[in-house]
Design an enzyme around this catalytic site. Structure first.
Site, short mmCIF file in Angstrom:
data_model
loop_
_atom_site.label_atom_id
_atom_site.label_comp_id
_atom_site.label_asym_id
_atom_site.label_seq_id
_atom_site.Cartn_x
_atom_site.Cartn_y
_atom_site.Cartn_z
N ASP A 300 1.80 7.05 -2.83
CA ASP A 300 1.87 7.97 -1.71
C ASP A 300 1.16 7.32 -0.52
OD1 ASP A 300 2.36 10.14 -0.10
OD2 ASP A 300 1.61 11.62 -1.51
C1 BGC Z 1 3.05 12.98 1.29
C2 BGC Z 1 4.30 12.61 0.53
C3 BGC Z 1 5.30 11.98 1.45
C4 BGC Z 1 4.67 10.80 2.16
C5 BGC Z 1 5.63 10.09 3.09
C6 BGC Z 1 2.54 11.85 2.17
O1 BGC Z 1 1.54 12.29 3.00
O2 BGC Z 1 2.06 13.36 0.36
O3 BGC Z 1 4.83 13.74 -0.10
O4 BGC Z 1 6.44 11.61 0.74
O5 BGC Z 1 3.57 11.26 2.91
O6 BGC Z 1 5.94 10.84 4.18
#
Ligand code: BGC
Length: 796
Positions: A300
């Site tokens: 993530d």
């Molecule tokens: C979130 C994810 C997301 C990623 C990319 C993160 O802050 O937890 O769910 O896919 O950002 O945008």
């Protein structure tokens, strides 16, 4: 997954024919292939051939991802994207959307970089890409996996046409605590429902074949157990037994892997003291060794660099190595793989084979998606919410509405559905005409202009029989003061501080409006951008701002009130539950919010949604879920159905509130009634050996369901079981089957559910899934309170 790769090459030819001139052009622009193995039909041969040509820096480049668009996490850390792509040191990008933007970087990768390896672009496509559907929690409330599949497929078509072949979706985290704002993206509290939905999302996105122009690769998130954040505070640690981890939290991820998920996203949280993004148990032992996952894992946003905050290493190099070795193949925005891995390979700290394996996994997905053969995206026409897309969005939204309450009112009868006798309707509340709020959290590429609000639709239907008052804002002055210190610019670029009108005045206006009408529809909720989704945990789960005051003031007029709840999480509806006769849980319904709400309010559609998460009486009950483990001192009101004993003090209960949910899991009313006959089992006793050996259904639970009312309706028939004696405590009830059944008035249908190893097994203390001799209590009904029961024995 394997079959996806094999089919990929064969289908690319067909796609060239189907997809028209731009893809043909794309192929023509690709460089001539010098090494014949690079053109092999066998993906593995191509991957190995390419790997041999790559320098260490180029290999590491495949493991690096940056956002070159808006930020979906704290501080973007690199701006030299063109240069990195040109040097083959940036293999993936996120938040770059549209043919023009994606082709810009793809041209650099394909034409300037030494090995011409395409970039894989990823994006959060959570409940629609351009066409915004209801939020995932709402789609789970439909208990209709086919609906999820259709939404995913439509999103795949739109995303791919926008240059995005890879989506950070579905989110399959079990969410049992609505203080956690990300419950909005989830399928709710239950592993069985969550697994069914997970499979449907994966199948809808991937279409069983990544190379199709109408499919995208998924990234199932957030692995693992992110939804169990302690106290519902986002990013917080999780801590649970390995049995609970496996039996509850990991189930939907496993279902997604079995459905062929191409990639996974590792989560921010720690699990029992080991961060999920450097966790050998979940990432290597379970995901790869036990489940046989052969796709790749992306971290993530910043989760690799955040390992420093988790304090599992003193420097970036150490934590990057731990993440890579545990099985995180790609570093999203952490800026640590690109800066520290090559050096550690050279110094012998990391075997090059570890890097090679991660590169292989990523290249295989790029090949499967057909990116080497058709890397570019044709510039299509501007998005339009066509009648077909609208019809689908409306149909899905229709199914997601949950009728929580519809008590008869003296002299009026049930308020819903509204009848032609209702002359004047007062529509009140800050959600009634709020287009942006209908889109819900994570609606990145959507446009509020596409939304039809409830007010717009009711005005169309009722003309001057509709009266309207906003009543109050979504935030109080105090909320707005706190929030103005939080900087947030979401995907839409909006930095929204919702207006706070003078509530005393606007509430008085709303009361006057209600007084002039026969009935009041009050549409309330919580503000999506500030209070729902990531980094949006709450400790007060009521309506925000002055909305509760507004509701009470309107109800005090004595006019009958229908409450419509527009929220991305279970809210505490205690006052409304006691004082408002009709309550409709409508979540965030998407672009067709108004028409879908009107469908249900007027009875053109008979509501069929059921709660995917319990609605509490008080925040202090959280985490509240129906599948609790038994206690030695169960209290009256527990779902355990133990004998009433409310005289006794020493019980597992609260002194100031009941244990049970206000509206339990699986709950949802209809405009008709359903009668359940006594369920039966095709075999009442089965030897344990047969279940362990065969792993297939050993008995069928059957039940007749009858529509005893006067209108057609759809019922979600739910099967629950309880394992009454086991070596490890089992929940007091567990969902093990469900199906949607549509019945005409007076009609009866027979429904059957299989029970076998998959439904009956549990993890024992040796962490092995097993079945033991026992008796299972079985219930079938329309919610987790189902009473029609039978039993089934597993014998020696
Ligand atoms: C979130 C994810 C997301 C990623 C990319 C993160 O802050 O937890 O769910 O896919 O950002 O945008």
């Amino acid at each position: 997954m394997k079959t996806l790769f094999v089919r990929a090459f064969l289908l690319s030819l067909l796609i060239l024919l189907l997809a028209g001139p731009d893809w043909a052009l794309a192929t023509a622009q690709s460089r001539p292939v010098p090494n014949p193995q690079l053109a092999s039909r066998d993906v593995d041969v191509r991957v190995e051939a390419l790997l041999k040509e790559m320098t260490l820096e180029e290999k590491v480049g495949q493991l690096v991802q940056f956002s070159a668009g808006y930020a979906t996490g704290p501080g973007a850390s690199n701006l030299r994207y063109d240069e990195l792509v040109g040097k083959g040191q940036l293999g993936s990008m996120l938040n770059v959307v549209g043919a023009e933007a994606t082709n810009h970087y793809q041209h650099i990768a394909m034409e300037k970089s030494r090995l011409h390896i395409p970039i894989i672009f990823g994006l959060d496509v959570i409940h629609g890409h351009r066409t915004t559907f209801p939020i995932p929690l709402a789609i789970a409330a439909s208990w209709d996996p086919d609906a999820a599949k259709l939404v995913a497929h439509t999103s795949a078509v739109e995303a791919r046409a926008d240059g995005v072949p890879w989506v950070f979706s579905p989110m399959v985290d079990i969410a049992r605590d609505p203080r956690w704002g990300r419950i909005v993206e989830s399928n709710g509290e239950d592993p069985y429902l969550g697994s069914a939905m997970a499979r449907a999302w994966v199948n809808g996105f991937q279409q069983g074949d990544l190379s199709r122009p109408d499919s995208v690769a998924v990234s199932v998130k957030h692995f693992a157990a992110y939804g169990a954040a302690i106290a519902g505070r986002d990013y917080n640690a999780t801590d649970m037994s390995e049995i609970t981890l496996r039996q509850v939290y990991l189930e939907p991820y496993h279902a997604a892997v079995e459905a062929g998920a191409a990639t996974m996203m590792s989560s921010f949280n720690s699990i029992n003291g080991i961060p999920a993004s450097a966790n050998p148990l979940t990432l290597t032992q379970i995901l790869r060794k036990e489940w046989g996952f052969d796709g790749f894992v992306v971290s993530d946003w910043g989760a690799v660099s955040e390992l420093l905050n988790h304090s599992i290493g003193a420097d970036g190099a150490t934590v990057a190595r731990k993440a890579l070795e545990a099985g995180v193949d790609m570093d999203m925005e952490g800026n640590l793989y690109g800066t520290t891995i090559a050096g550690q390979v050279r110094s012998g700290k990391i075997p090059e084979g570890v890097v090679d394996e991660a590169v292989r996994r990523i290249l295989r997905v790029k090949y499967a998606l057909g990116l080497f053969d058709h890397p570019y995206t044709a510039q299509g026409p501007a998005y339009e919410a066509t009648p077909e897309r609208r019809a689908l969005a409306r149909k899905v939204a229709d199914e997601t509405m949950v009728l929580l309450k519809n008590d008869p009112v003296e002299g009026v009868g049930s308020l819903l559905p509204l009848t032609s006798k209702t002359k004047k309707v007062a529509l009140i509340g800050p959600m009634a005409d709020n287009a942006a709020e209908m889109l819900g959290a994570w609606s990145g590429q959507s446009n509020p202009k596409d939304v039809i609000t409830l007010k717009a639709e009711l005005a169309r239907r009722l003309g001057d029989r509709l009266l309207y008052a906003e009543g109050c804002g979504l935030l109080s002055g105090e909320d707005a003061n706190v929030l103005k210190h939080v900087s947030f610019t979401g995907p839409t670029g909006a930095d929204e501080h919702l207006p706070v009108p003078d509530d005393a005045k606007t509430i008085a206006e709303a009361v006057a409006t209600a007084q002039n009408a026969d009935i009041a529809i009050v549409a309330l909720g919580e503000p999506t951008n500030w209070m729902e989704g990531e980094a949006s945990s709450r400790v007060h789960l009521g309506f925000t701002g002055s909305q509760e005051k507004l509701l009470e003031a309107v109800a005090a007029t004595g006019k009958p009130v229908v409450l419509v709840v527009l929220a991305g999480r279970p809210l505490v509806l205690k006052w409304a539950g006691a004082h408002v006769p009709a309550i409709l849980e409508a979540w965030s319904p998407g672009i067709e919010a108004g028409p879908a709400l009107a469908d249900v309010l007027f009875g053109d559609v008979n509501p069929s949604g059921k709660l995917p998460a319990s609605l509490p009486r008080a925040v202090g009950q959280e985490p509240l879920y129906y599948a609790q483990l038994p206690t030695g001192r169960p209290a009256h009101g527990d779902l355990s159905h133990m004998p009433r004993n409310s005289e006794e003090k020493f019980l597992s209960r609260y002194m100031d509130e009941e244990n049970s949910a206000l509206f339990p899991f699986g709950w949802g009313l209809s405009y008709t009634r359903f009668r359940y006959a006594q369920p039966t089992v095709s075999r009442a006793e089965v030897p344990v050996g047969e279940i362990l050996a065969e792993h297939k259904p050993v008995t069928m639970v059957g039940v007749d369901v009858t529509n005893t009312g006067s209108v057609a309706g759809t019922e979600v028939v739910q099967l629950y079981i309880r394992n009454t004696v086991a070596s490890v405590e089992q929940p007091v009830r567990e969902l093990k089957g469900f199906t949607r059944v549509t019945l005409a008035p007076g009609e009866t249908k027979h429904v059957e559910f299989p029970l076998g190893f998959d439904e009956l097994s549990f993890y024992n203390v040796e962490i092995r899934r097993t079945v033991e001799p026992t008796t299972y209590t079985i219930w079938v009904g329309g919610s987790s309170l189902a009473t029609a029961g039978t039993s089934f024995k597993v014998v020696e």
